[in-house]
Design a protein around this motif. Structure first.
Motif, PDB file in Angstrom:
ATOM      1  N   THR A 124      11.780  15.452   0.354  1.00 52.94           N
ATOM      2  CA  THR A 124      10.978  14.306   0.777  1.00 52.94           C
ATOM      3  C   THR A 124      10.531  13.539  -0.450  1.00 52.94           C
ATOM      4  OG1 THR A 124      10.179  15.559   2.672  1.00 52.94           O
ATOM      5  CG2 THR A 124       8.939  13.607   2.069  1.00 52.94           C
ATOM      6  N   VAL A 125      10.722  12.226  -0.427  1.00 52.69           N
ATOM      7  CA  VAL A 125      10.214  11.336  -1.464  1.00 52.69           C
ATOM      8  C   VAL A 125       9.069  10.550  -0.841  1.00 52.69           C
ATOM      9  CG1 VAL A 125      10.760   9.432  -3.024  1.00 52.69           C
ATOM     10  CG2 VAL A 125      12.502  11.140  -2.509  1.00 52.69           C
ATOM     11  N   THR A 126       7.908  10.542  -1.490  1.00 50.56           N
ATOM     12  CA  THR A 126       6.733   9.871  -0.959  1.00 50.56           C
ATOM     13  C   THR A 126       6.530   8.530  -1.652  1.00 50.56           C
ATOM     14  OG1 THR A 126       5.712  11.997  -0.494  1.00 50.56           O
ATOM     15  CG2 THR A 126       4.251  10.107  -0.572  1.00 50.56           C
ATOM     16  N   HIS A 127       6.271   7.487  -0.852  1.00 56.30           N
ATOM     17  CA  HIS A 127       6.043   6.134  -1.361  1.00 56.30           C
ATOM     18  C   HIS A 127       4.638   5.689  -0.982  1.00 56.30           C
ATOM     19  CE1 HIS A 127      10.369   5.904  -1.947  1.00 56.30           C
ATOM     20  NE2 HIS A 127      10.544   6.224  -0.685  1.00 56.30           N
ATOM     21  N   ASN A 128       4.058   4.827  -1.823  1.00 56.85           N
ATOM     22  CA  ASN A 128       2.752   4.251  -1.513  1.00 56.85           C
ATOM     23  C   ASN A 128       2.860   3.033  -0.616  1.00 56.85           C
ATOM     24  OD1 ASN A 128       1.174   6.089  -3.013  1.00 56.85           O
ATOM     25  ND2 ASN A 128       1.760   5.045  -4.887  1.00 56.85           N
ATOM     26  N   SER A 129       4.051   2.444  -0.540  1.00 57.81           N
ATOM     27  CA  SER A 129       4.277   1.243   0.256  1.00 57.81           C
ATOM     28  C   SER A 129       5.654   1.339   0.908  1.00 57.81           C
ATOM     29  CB  SER A 129       4.214   0.011  -0.656  1.00 57.81           C
ATOM     30  OG  SER A 129       4.736  -1.125  -0.016  1.00 57.81           O
ATOM     31  N   LEU A 130       5.792   0.716   2.066  1.00 56.36           N
ATOM     32  CA  LEU A 130       7.111   0.687   2.718  1.00 56.36           C
ATOM     33  C   LEU A 130       8.128  -0.099   1.899  1.00 56.36           C
ATOM     34  CD1 LEU A 130       6.236   0.233   6.492  1.00 56.36           C
ATOM     35  CD2 LEU A 130       7.392   2.166   5.431  1.00 56.36           C
ATOM     36  N   LEU A 131       7.652  -1.004   1.068  1.00 54.12           N
ATOM     37  CA  LEU A 131       8.558  -1.806   0.237  1.00 54.12           C
ATOM     38  C   LEU A 131       9.230  -0.974  -0.851  1.00 54.12           C
ATOM     39  CD1 LEU A 131       6.316  -4.970  -0.167  1.00 54.12           C
ATOM     40  CD2 LEU A 131       8.217  -4.624   1.422  1.00 54.12           C
ATOM     41  N   GLU A 132       8.680   0.189  -1.165  1.00 48.29           N
ATOM     42  CA  GLU A 132       9.248   1.054  -2.193  1.00 48.29           C
ATOM     43  C   GLU A 132      10.374   1.949  -1.660  1.00 48.29           C
ATOM     44  OE1 GLU A 132       6.028   3.345  -3.761  1.00 48.29           O
ATOM     45  OE2 GLU A 132       4.965   1.588  -4.509  1.00 48.29           O
ATOM     46  N   ALA A 133      10.606   1.938  -0.369  1.00 53.07           N
ATOM     47  CA  ALA A 133      11.625   2.806   0.237  1.00 53.07           C
ATOM     48  C   ALA A 133      13.008   2.459  -0.312  1.00 53.07           C
ATOM     49  CB  ALA A 133      11.603   2.667   1.743  1.00 53.07           C
ATOM     50  N   TYR A 134      13.827   3.481  -0.470  1.00 52.98           N
ATOM     51  CA  TYR A 134      15.177   3.307  -1.009  1.00 52.98           C
ATOM     52  C   TYR A 134      16.156   2.998   0.115  1.00 52.98           C
ATOM     53  CZ  TYR A 134      13.237   5.605  -5.119  1.00 52.98           C
ATOM     54  OH  TYR A 134      12.466   5.933  -6.194  1.00 52.98           O
ATOM     55  N   PRO A 135      17.124   2.106  -0.130  1.00 49.74           N
ATOM     56  CA  PRO A 135      18.187   1.890   0.854  1.00 49.74           C
ATOM     57  C   PRO A 135      19.161   3.067   0.826  1.00 49.74           C
ATOM     58  CG  PRO A 135      18.507   0.462  -1.049  1.00 49.74           C
ATOM     59  CD  PRO A 135      17.215   1.184  -1.250  1.00 49.74           C
TER      60      PRO A 135
END
Length: 107
Positions: free
Chosen positions: A46-57
């Motif tokens: 699991t990779v955790t992001h602070n924003s949905l914009l940081e999600a990887y394609p």
């Protein structure tokens, strides 16, 4: 080289709430599944992001150089993975293929 893959059907992130402590407000983080490709084994991480914009394609990745730091304990430098600065970088087809071309010289 460590290789990670994010599959097209798992690009979406799951929202998780972290309860605030000492009067701090709750905050939302976004978890995205990726898979460590280790020979014939595939390990879900699991990779955790602070924003949905940081999600990887969707795609194939490796660990970015900025994810590592040198820890100087007891006078010895040791390489350490910084969990708070963990980033993935896309692994292009050129990077993943072994270089077999021989350079030609004009001597």
């Amino acid at each position: 080289m460590l290789t990670f893959e994010i599959f097209p059907d798992e690009v979406a992130c799951e929202t998780r709430v972290i309860k605030g402590k000492d009067g701090k407000p709750d905050r939302q983080v976004y978890d995205q599944f990726c898979y460590l490709l280790k020979g014939r084994q595939t390990i879900q991480l699991t990779v955790t992001h602070n924003s949905l914009l940081e999600a990887y394609p969707a795609g194939v990745y490796t660990i970015h150089d900025d994810s590592f730091e040198i820890e100087n304990s007891y006078g010895r430098g040791q390489l350490k993975l910084n969990n708070f600065k963990f980033k993935l970088t896309p692994l292009t087809q050129v990077d993943s293929k072994p270089k077999t071309e021989k350079s030609s010289s004009n001597y």
